[in-house]
Design a protein around this motif. Structure first.
Motif: not given
Length: 123
Positions: A6-7, A31-43, A94-95
């Motif tokens: 990521e960048s 044949r792939y699905a790709m996504g974005w996920f996120r993680q906030a502190p404590g969540k 964000y990953s």
């Protein structure tokens, strides 16, 4: 071996925009699905958006629909997340992630992950 890099993260004021990139390598992603996920502190990690590589079908979380746009460049094997009208609650790491097969919303269904990029939205 699949590698996702990521960048594009950074600090932005509320109402601003950022574009994240996820460069993928290591295999053919047709044949792939790709996504974005996120993680906030404590969540917990949460789904943001996803795209199926071949068809380009897109999927969004309710919280990002209408503000974020996911896309991919097949030739560059790169996925993007254009984020507009950013809010302080969008602050998170964000990953990008990839999985063979169809779209799934749960992060537990994704096999490959990037290292993540920090997005901070100030009020």
């Amino acid at each position: 071996q699949v590698q996702l890099v990521e960048s594009g993260g950074g600090l932005v004021q509320a109402g601003g925009s950022l574009r994240l990139s996820c460069a993928a390598s290591g295999r053919t992603f047709s044949r792939y699905a790709m996504g974005w996920f996120r993680q906030a502190p404590g969540k917990d990690r949460e789904f943001v958006a996803a795209i199926t590589w071949n068809s380009g079908s897109t999927y969004y979380a309710d919280s990002t629909k209408g503000r974020f746009t996911i896309s991919r460049d097949i030739g560059k094997t790169t996925m993007y997340l254009q984020m507009n009208s950013l809010r302080p609650e969008d602050t998170a790491v964000y990953s990008c992630a990839a999985r063979p097969g169809y779209f799934r919303q749960s992060y537990t269904d994704y096999d490959y992950w990037g290292q993540g990029t920090q997005v901070t939205v100030s009020s």
